[in-house]
Design a protein around this motif. Structure first.
Motif, PDB file in Angstrom:
ATOM      1  N   THR A   3      44.433  43.294  36.005  1.00  0.00           N
ATOM      2  CA  THR A   3      44.167  44.714  36.140  1.00  0.00           C
ATOM      3  C   THR A   3      43.818  45.294  34.781  1.00  0.00           C
ATOM      4  O   THR A   3      44.485  45.007  33.794  1.00  0.00           O
ATOM      5  N   ASN A   4      42.767  46.124  34.723  1.00  0.00           N
ATOM      6  CA  ASN A   4      42.355  46.742  33.479  1.00  0.00           C
ATOM      7  C   ASN A   4      43.496  47.554  32.876  1.00  0.00           C
ATOM      8  O   ASN A   4      44.174  48.305  33.574  1.00  0.00           O
ATOM      9  N   ARG A   5      43.729  47.417  31.578  1.00  0.00           N
ATOM     10  CA  ARG A   5      44.874  48.066  30.935  1.00  0.00           C
ATOM     11  C   ARG A   5      44.872  49.577  31.095  1.00  0.00           C
ATOM     12  O   ARG A   5      45.909  50.207  31.289  1.00  0.00           O
ATOM     13  N   LYS A   6      43.703  50.189  30.985  1.00  0.00           N
ATOM     14  CA  LYS A   6      43.626  51.652  31.068  1.00  0.00           C
ATOM     15  C   LYS A   6      44.066  52.166  32.428  1.00  0.00           C
ATOM     16  O   LYS A   6      44.532  53.287  32.554  1.00  0.00           O
ATOM     17  N   ALA A   7      43.872  51.332  33.450  1.00  0.00           N
ATOM     18  CA  ALA A   7      44.189  51.766  34.806  1.00  0.00           C
ATOM     19  C   ALA A   7      45.532  51.238  35.287  1.00  0.00           C
ATOM     20  O   ALA A   7      45.973  51.593  36.367  1.00  0.00           O
ATOM     21  N   GLY A 278      30.941  34.338  38.810  1.00  0.00           N
ATOM     22  CA  GLY A 278      31.916  34.234  37.727  1.00  0.00           C
ATOM     23  C   GLY A 278      33.185  35.014  37.984  1.00  0.00           C
ATOM     24  O   GLY A 278      34.300  34.492  37.860  1.00  0.00           O
ATOM     25  N   PHE A 279      33.045  36.291  38.354  1.00  0.00           N
ATOM     26  CA  PHE A 279      34.206  37.120  38.659  1.00  0.00           C
ATOM     27  C   PHE A 279      33.794  38.271  39.566  1.00  0.00           C
ATOM     28  O   PHE A 279      32.604  38.606  39.689  1.00  0.00           O
ATOM     29  N   ALA A 280      34.786  38.866  40.220  1.00  0.00           N
ATOM     30  CA  ALA A 280      34.556  40.010  41.091  1.00  0.00           C
ATOM     31  C   ALA A 280      35.549  41.116  40.734  1.00  0.00           C
ATOM     32  O   ALA A 280      36.630  40.842  40.210  1.00  0.00           O
ATOM     33  N   VAL A 281      35.165  42.354  41.018  1.00  0.00           N
ATOM     34  CA  VAL A 281      36.026  43.511  40.772  1.00  0.00           C
ATOM     35  C   VAL A 281      36.572  43.997  42.114  1.00  0.00           C
ATOM     36  O   VAL A 281      35.809  44.427  42.978  1.00  0.00           O
ATOM     37  N   ASP A 282      37.866  43.903  42.289  1.00  0.00           N
ATOM     38  CA  ASP A 282      38.500  44.268  43.562  1.00  0.00           C
ATOM     39  C   ASP A 282      39.072  45.673  43.481  1.00  0.00           C
ATOM     40  O   ASP A 282      39.904  45.970  42.634  1.00  0.00           O
ATOM     41  N   GLN A 283      38.631  46.558  44.405  1.00  0.00           N
ATOM     42  CA  GLN A 283      39.177  47.916  44.447  1.00  0.00           C
ATOM     43  C   GLN A 283      40.016  48.149  45.702  1.00  0.00           C
ATOM     44  O   GLN A 283      40.376  49.287  46.014  1.00  0.00           O
ATOM     45  N   GLN A 284      40.327  47.071  46.435  1.00  0.00           N
ATOM     46  CA  GLN A 284      41.217  47.116  47.589  1.00  0.00           C
ATOM     47  C   GLN A 284      40.788  48.150  48.638  1.00  0.00           C
ATOM     48  O   GLN A 284      41.494  49.127  48.893  1.00  0.00           O
ATOM     49  N   PRO A 285      39.648  47.941  49.272  1.00  0.00           N
ATOM     50  CA  PRO A 285      39.163  48.896  50.275  1.00  0.00           C
ATOM     51  C   PRO A 285      40.100  49.083  51.457  1.00  0.00           C
ATOM     52  O   PRO A 285      40.179  50.182  52.022  1.00  0.00           O
ATOM     53  N   TYR A 286      40.811  48.012  51.857  1.00  0.00           N
ATOM     54  CA  TYR A 286      41.779  48.138  52.962  1.00  0.00           C
ATOM     55  C   TYR A 286      42.800  49.224  52.645  1.00  0.00           C
ATOM     56  O   TYR A 286      43.148  50.054  53.501  1.00  0.00           O
ATOM     57  N   LEU A 287      43.255  49.225  51.395  1.00  0.00           N
ATOM     58  CA  LEU A 287      44.252  50.212  50.979  1.00  0.00           C
ATOM     59  C   LEU A 287      43.673  51.623  50.998  1.00  0.00           C
ATOM     60  O   LEU A 287      44.374  52.590  51.320  1.00  0.00           O
ATOM     61  N   ALA A 317      40.792  45.481  39.640  1.00  0.00           N
ATOM     62  CA  ALA A 317      41.388  44.223  39.209  1.00  0.00           C
ATOM     63  C   ALA A 317      40.276  43.190  39.177  1.00  0.00           C
ATOM     64  O   ALA A 317      39.445  43.137  40.084  1.00  0.00           O
ATOM     65  N   LEU A 318      40.223  42.394  38.117  1.00  0.00           N
ATOM     66  CA  LEU A 318      39.216  41.350  38.005  1.00  0.00           C
ATOM     67  C   LEU A 318      39.735  40.070  38.663  1.00  0.00           C
ATOM     68  O   LEU A 318      40.835  39.614  38.369  1.00  0.00           O
ATOM     69  N   VAL A 319      38.928  39.506  39.555  1.00  0.00           N
ATOM     70  CA  VAL A 319      39.302  38.331  40.329  1.00  0.00           C
ATOM     71  C   VAL A 319      38.384  37.172  39.946  1.00  0.00           C
ATOM     72  O   VAL A 319      37.160  37.336  39.891  1.00  0.00           O
ATOM     73  N   THR A 320      38.957  36.001  39.678  1.00  0.00           N
ATOM     74  CA  THR A 320      38.175  34.808  39.340  1.00  0.00           C
ATOM     75  C   THR A 320      38.531  33.676  40.305  1.00  0.00           C
ATOM     76  O   THR A 320      39.329  33.862  41.238  1.00  0.00           O
TER      77      THR A 320
END
Length: 336
Positions: A3-7, A278-287, A317-320
């Protein structure tokens, strides 16, 4: 999953909110496409004994965008738990989205969930909702417009922070030139993502506008750009379906660029596993869908406002590929 530190603080607050809701409402921690039929997949149990509500969600989804299927999965599980009739409609054009919102106002719904990808197009109709006494929760897009437009709150990720996290990750991977693919022109959230990438990325960023509802044309546009720009070593797509198009375009163009994407679904997890992404950014759409319905139900029945009216973050959150084993079962059932 990073998870990005700022968030981080605000994301933790969002998760704490979700846990609090589980305690208040007696909800399950899972859900999915078959949730209304299979108790072990999505909450089960008995619906709340509160008066029946009617909640409508109107988004800017284009045809075939699997992201919104996941949002709806969460909303439907919350609706079943909360004794809510859930209605859904979408149109990628702002004018048509406003008309859909008006149609639900005319139906005298008890609450509205709205995405603000093109905020000015829906500003006037949201004022009509307020005048009619219909509470609104915004999700996913346009967080900065939520409070000024009179919404109870906003649920989603901060797009600028998410973009900045991508830029920082590209730096760590030694990338020098990134192509940011915008699949819907005029969408403030997509523009914010690319702007965030450019802010922190130490290399150069070039934006490419494509026709997101026409996947063959999108693939061709990306392929042409990769053929003419041999120095592009990273592609950032802003939605899961466009990652697959970029993988195909990369192969056809003979490019060595790394494909990365915003958003997560079953296909993206497979592509991560195969190292095509390489990686994906997850923003949890279900939530996002789940909490939006729950907030309107809690506001109606207990006077609650999640987050005190401030945005409740569900990402980024960055997912690999390292996260694939933990995510496969969730994406397979359509909840991540």
């Amino acid at each position: 999953m990073r998870t990005n530190r700022k968030a981080a603080g605000r994301t933790a607050a969002a998760l704490l909110t979700a846990c609090a809701l589980a305690l208040v409402a007696g909800c399950s921690g899972s859900g999915g496409k078959d949730s209304e039929d299979k108790a072990d997949d999505g909450g089960g149990g008995t619906a709340a004994k509160t008066p029946r509500m009617k909640i409508a969600m109107v988004t800017h989804s284009g045809e075939g965008d699997t992201f919104w299927d996941i949002v709806q999965s969460g909303a439907k599980v919350a609706a079943a738990k909360d004794n809510v009739q859930f209605l859904y409609a979408a149109n990628k054009e702002g004018k048509e989205q406003a008309q859909l919102i008006q149609s639900y106002i005319d139906q005298d719904v008890d609450g509205l969930v709205v995405s603000l990808a093109k905020p000015e197009a829906v500003k006037a109709v949201l004022a009509k909702a307020a005048a009619a006494g219909i509470p609104v929760v915004t999700i996913n897009s346009g967080a900065e417009f939520s409070e000024p437009f009179g919404a109870l709150g906003h649920i989603g990720q901060d797009e600028a922070i998410a973009g900045e996290a991508v830029g920082e990750e590209l730096n760590k991977r030694g990338k020098k030139k990134a192509l940011c693919v915008i699949h819907e022109q005029g969408n403030v959230s997509l523009e914010g993502r690319c702007a965030g990438v450019e802010k922190t990325f130490e290399g150069t960023v070039e934006n490419l506008n494509v026709e997101g509802t026409n996947m063959p044309a999108t693939t061709s546009s990306i392929e042409a750009k990769l053929q003419s720009g041999k120095d592009i070593d990273a592609v950032v797509t802003l939605g899961a379906p466009f990652a697959a198009a970029s993988v195909k375009a990369k192969e056809s163009a003979g490019s060595g660029a790394e494909i990365n994407t915003f958003d997560l679904n079953e296909d993206v997890v497979k592509q991560l596993k195969a190292k095509e992404i390489g990686f994906a950014v997850d923003q949890q759409p279900y939530l996002q869908g789940y909490l939006a319905v729950d907030e309107l139900w809690l506001h109606k029945n207990n006077g609650n406002v999640i987050g005190g009216g401030k945005p409740v973050l569900t990402g980024p959150a960055l997912v690999t590929e390292k996260d694939v084993p933990a995510l496969e079962k969730f994406t397979a059932r359509g909840t991540r």
